[in-house]
Design a protein around this motif. Structure first.
Motif, PDB file in Angstrom:
ATOM      1  N   LEU A 101       0.804  -1.213   0.000  1.00 23.28           N
ATOM      2  CA  LEU A 101       0.000   0.000   0.000  1.00 23.28           C
ATOM      3  C   LEU A 101       0.842   1.270   0.000  1.00 23.28           C
ATOM      4  O   LEU A 101       0.307   2.368  -0.199  1.00 23.28           O
ATOM      5  CB  LEU A 101      -0.941   0.004   1.208  1.00 23.28           C
ATOM      6  CG  LEU A 101      -2.030  -1.072   1.195  1.00 23.28           C
ATOM      7  CD1 LEU A 101      -2.824  -1.039   2.485  1.00 23.28           C
ATOM      8  CD2 LEU A 101      -2.957  -0.901  -0.012  1.00 23.28           C
ATOM      9  N   THR A 102       2.145   1.140   0.249  1.00 17.34           N
ATOM     10  CA  THR A 102       3.015   2.319   0.277  1.00 17.34           C
ATOM     11  C   THR A 102       3.958   2.373  -0.927  1.00 17.34           C
ATOM     12  O   THR A 102       4.952   3.094  -0.904  1.00 17.34           O
ATOM     13  CB  THR A 102       3.824   2.362   1.588  1.00 17.34           C
ATOM     14  OG1 THR A 102       4.379   1.060   1.858  1.00 17.34           O
ATOM     15  CG2 THR A 102       2.940   2.767   2.757  1.00 17.34           C
ATOM     16  N   ILE A 103       3.641   1.624  -1.975  1.00 19.71           N
ATOM     17  CA  ILE A 103       4.358   1.763  -3.244  1.00 19.71           C
ATOM     18  C   ILE A 103       3.931   3.081  -3.883  1.00 19.71           C
ATOM     19  O   ILE A 103       2.739   3.354  -4.038  1.00 19.71           O
ATOM     20  CB  ILE A 103       4.046   0.577  -4.181  1.00 19.71           C
ATOM     21  CG1 ILE A 103       4.628  -0.721  -3.604  1.00 19.71           C
ATOM     22  CG2 ILE A 103       4.598   0.829  -5.581  1.00 19.71           C
ATOM     23  CD1 ILE A 103       4.197  -1.963  -4.360  1.00 19.71           C
ATOM     24  N   THR A 104       4.897   3.902  -4.251  1.00 22.73           N
ATOM     25  CA  THR A 104       4.588   5.219  -4.813  1.00 22.73           C
ATOM     26  C   THR A 104       4.666   5.239  -6.326  1.00 22.73           C
ATOM     27  O   THR A 104       4.037   6.093  -6.968  1.00 22.73           O
ATOM     28  CB  THR A 104       5.537   6.288  -4.245  1.00 22.73           C
ATOM     29  OG1 THR A 104       6.891   5.856  -4.429  1.00 22.73           O
ATOM     30  CG2 THR A 104       5.282   6.514  -2.764  1.00 22.73           C
ATOM     31  N   ASN A 105       5.423   4.342  -6.918  1.00 21.64           N
ATOM     32  CA  ASN A 105       5.524   4.273  -8.375  1.00 21.64           C
ATOM     33  C   ASN A 105       5.331   2.820  -8.783  1.00 21.64           C
ATOM     34  O   ASN A 105       6.287   2.048  -8.844  1.00 21.64           O
ATOM     35  CB  ASN A 105       6.873   4.809  -8.852  1.00 21.64           C
ATOM     36  CG  ASN A 105       6.925   4.995 -10.364  1.00 21.64           C
ATOM     37  OD1 ASN A 105       6.331   4.223 -11.118  1.00 21.64           O
ATOM     38  ND2 ASN A 105       7.632   6.019 -10.815  1.00 21.64           N
ATOM     39  N   GLU A 106       4.083   2.453  -9.038  1.00 22.59           N
ATOM     40  CA  GLU A 106       3.768   1.052  -9.308  1.00 22.59           C
ATOM     41  C   GLU A 106       4.431   0.569 -10.587  1.00 22.59           C
ATOM     42  O   GLU A 106       4.874  -0.580 -10.671  1.00 22.59           O
ATOM     43  CB  GLU A 106       2.262   0.863  -9.385  1.00 22.59           C
ATOM     44  CG  GLU A 106       1.837  -0.587  -9.460  1.00 22.59           C
ATOM     45  CD  GLU A 106       0.339  -0.768  -9.336  1.00 22.59           C
ATOM     46  OE1 GLU A 106      -0.304  -1.009 -10.374  1.00 22.59           O
ATOM     47  OE2 GLU A 106      -0.160  -0.656  -8.195  1.00 22.59           O
ATOM     48  N   ALA A 107       4.528   1.417 -11.598  1.00 18.47           N
ATOM     49  CA  ALA A 107       5.144   1.017 -12.863  1.00 18.47           C
ATOM     50  C   ALA A 107       6.622   0.678 -12.663  1.00 18.47           C
ATOM     51  O   ALA A 107       7.128  -0.309 -13.217  1.00 18.47           O
ATOM     52  CB  ALA A 107       4.991   2.121 -13.900  1.00 18.47           C
ATOM     53  N   THR A 108       7.317   1.488 -11.871  1.00 22.32           N
ATOM     54  CA  THR A 108       8.732   1.227 -11.604  1.00 22.32           C
ATOM     55  C   THR A 108       8.905  -0.030 -10.775  1.00 22.32           C
ATOM     56  O   THR A 108       9.794  -0.847 -11.026  1.00 22.32           O
ATOM     57  CB  THR A 108       9.357   2.435 -10.881  1.00 22.32           C
ATOM     58  OG1 THR A 108       9.232   3.585 -11.721  1.00 22.32           O
ATOM     59  CG2 THR A 108      10.826   2.200 -10.588  1.00 22.32           C
ATOM     60  N   PHE A 109       8.054  -0.196  -9.767  1.00 29.29           N
ATOM     61  CA  PHE A 109       8.122  -1.397  -8.936  1.00 29.29           C
ATOM     62  C   PHE A 109       7.848  -2.639  -9.786  1.00 29.29           C
ATOM     63  O   PHE A 109       8.537  -3.652  -9.669  1.00 29.29           O
ATOM     64  CB  PHE A 109       7.104  -1.297  -7.800  1.00 29.29           C
ATOM     65  CG  PHE A 109       7.316  -2.274  -6.691  1.00 29.29           C
ATOM     66  CD1 PHE A 109       8.137  -1.971  -5.622  1.00 29.29           C
ATOM     67  CD2 PHE A 109       6.687  -3.516  -6.694  1.00 29.29           C
ATOM     68  CE1 PHE A 109       8.337  -2.875  -4.586  1.00 29.29           C
ATOM     69  CE2 PHE A 109       6.876  -4.425  -5.673  1.00 29.29           C
ATOM     70  CZ  PHE A 109       7.706  -4.108  -4.614  1.00 29.29           C
ATOM     71  N   ARG A 110       6.854  -2.565 -10.660  1.00 27.13           N
ATOM     72  CA  ARG A 110       6.532  -3.686 -11.542  1.00 27.13           C
ATOM     73  C   ARG A 110       7.715  -4.014 -12.460  1.00 27.13           C
ATOM     74  O   ARG A 110       8.038  -5.191 -12.657  1.00 27.13           O
ATOM     75  CB  ARG A 110       5.302  -3.361 -12.376  1.00 27.13           C
ATOM     76  CG  ARG A 110       4.857  -4.520 -13.281  1.00 27.13           C
ATOM     77  CD  ARG A 110       3.693  -4.123 -14.160  1.00 27.13           C
ATOM     78  NE  ARG A 110       2.533  -3.734 -13.368  1.00 27.13           N
ATOM     79  CZ  ARG A 110       2.069  -2.479 -13.260  1.00 27.13           C
ATOM     80  NH1 ARG A 110       2.679  -1.502 -13.928  1.00 27.13           N
ATOM     81  NH2 ARG A 110       1.021  -2.214 -12.510  1.00 27.13           N
ATOM     82  N   ARG A 111       8.350  -2.997 -12.978  1.00 30.85           N
ATOM     83  CA  ARG A 111       9.506  -3.225 -13.846  1.00 30.85           C
ATOM     84  C   ARG A 111      10.629  -3.924 -13.082  1.00 30.85           C
ATOM     85  O   ARG A 111      11.304  -4.809 -13.618  1.00 30.85           O
ATOM     86  CB  ARG A 111       9.983  -1.900 -14.431  1.00 30.85           C
ATOM     87  CG  ARG A 111      11.084  -2.035 -15.469  1.00 30.85           C
ATOM     88  CD  ARG A 111      11.224  -0.774 -16.315  1.00 30.85           C
ATOM     89  NE  ARG A 111      11.398   0.427 -15.516  1.00 30.85           N
ATOM     90  CZ  ARG A 111      10.491   1.401 -15.408  1.00 30.85           C
ATOM     91  NH1 ARG A 111       9.324   1.301 -16.040  1.00 30.85           N
ATOM     92  NH2 ARG A 111      10.729   2.473 -14.668  1.00 30.85           N
ATOM     93  N   SER A 112      10.828  -3.548 -11.819  1.00 29.17           N
ATOM     94  CA  SER A 112      11.855  -4.198 -11.000  1.00 29.17           C
ATOM     95  C   SER A 112      11.551  -5.684 -10.813  1.00 29.17           C
ATOM     96  O   SER A 112      12.446  -6.536 -10.920  1.00 29.17           O
ATOM     97  CB  SER A 112      11.948  -3.520  -9.628  1.00 29.17           C
ATOM     98  OG  SER A 112      12.353  -2.170  -9.734  1.00 29.17           O
ATOM     99  N   ILE A 113      10.288  -6.011 -10.530  1.00 25.14           N
ATOM    100  CA  ILE A 113       9.914  -7.411 -10.335  1.00 25.14           C
ATOM    101  C   ILE A 113      10.057  -8.182 -11.643  1.00 25.14           C
ATOM    102  O   ILE A 113      10.492  -9.352 -11.650  1.00 25.14           O
ATOM    103  CB  ILE A 113       8.478  -7.513  -9.785  1.00 25.14           C
ATOM    104  CG1 ILE A 113       8.392  -6.855  -8.400  1.00 25.14           C
ATOM    105  CG2 ILE A 113       8.041  -8.976  -9.702  1.00 25.14           C
ATOM    106  CD1 ILE A 113       9.330  -7.442  -7.354  1.00 25.14           C
TER     107      ILE A 113
END
Length: 227
Positions: free
Chosen positions: A179-191
């Motif tokens: 719930l505290t992810i601020t940039n979901e696109a960047t986080f998704r790219r990392s995963i």
């Protein structure tokens, strides 16, 4: 004391209680092609553990996964192994001002361990950047707090809390981290960068190790992000 789980790869598990809940913690040890040992998320360096490590080889690098995960006891390794290099995850040096770090971890592995171990920075969260590792010889992915995996062997209280946090029998971060992810696109790219590695085994930050089928388990655990 160690469990060998693959080619030049061992784990050591010990208890860890957090707010009264037993989560456990896992140290990973990888023997490099050079012969030295790369230790991730170091456990308390008891005399017994030191003897077991020394039987495996010379401890050369000790790494934390994030500023929150895997930095406990690093000072013990500095004292016991004068030539060891301590590797800091982003933000850890500011938190552990008592330690002198030799290297800041990021997306690119140092050539001294890069032949055996790849790494990636998982970014996009408000206050946490975590380093994921991939040990090529054993096809093992090593995570921290982005990869809890609480299973049926955990105590009842832990299982109940894990269901609430949505980490029961799933490789996933707790709901409050999601719930505290601020940039979901960047986080998704990392995963997705992590999923590009050819891993089969997954060592989570807390909980039970997945010895096979790990890529499918990560895909299933991150269905909320990857759909």
């Amino acid at each position: 004391m160690f469990t060998q789980r693959g080619d030049r790869f061992w784990t050591y598990e010990e208890p860890l209680r957090f707010f009264g809940v037993e989560l456990g913690r896992i140290m990973s040890v990888m023997k490099l092609s050079s012969g030295g040992l790369f230790v991730q998320s170091p456990a308390e360096l008891t005399p017994e553990l030191k003897r077991a490590l020394d039987d495996l080889g010379e401890v050369r690098f000790v790494a934390a996964t994030s500023k929150l995960h895997g930095h406990l006891y690093m000072e013990q390794y500095r004292a016991a192994y004068p030539d060891v290099e301590l590797l800091a995850a982003p933000g850890l040096a500011a938190r552990r001002t008592d330690l002198q770090f030799d290297h800041l971890l990021g997306d690119t592995p140092d050539p001294r361990w890069g032949t055996d171990i790849d790494q990636a920075a998982i970014v996009g969260h408000r206050w946490l950047t975590e380093i994921a590792f991939f040990h090529r010889p054993s096809r093992t992915l090593i995570l921290g707090d982005v990869g809890f995996h609480i299973g049926e062997r955990s105590p009842l209280k832990t299982r109940l809390v894990a269901r609430t946090l949505r980490i029961y029998e799933r490789i996933s971060p707790p709901i409050e981290l999601r719930l505290t992810i601020t940039n979901e696109a960047t986080f998704r790219r990392s995963i997705r960068d992590v999923l590009a590695w050819d891993f089969d085994r997954v060592v989570p930050g807390h909980g039970e190790i997945v010895d096979s089928g790990g890529k499918r388990a990560v895909l299933d655990g991150y269905d909320w992000l990857l759909e």
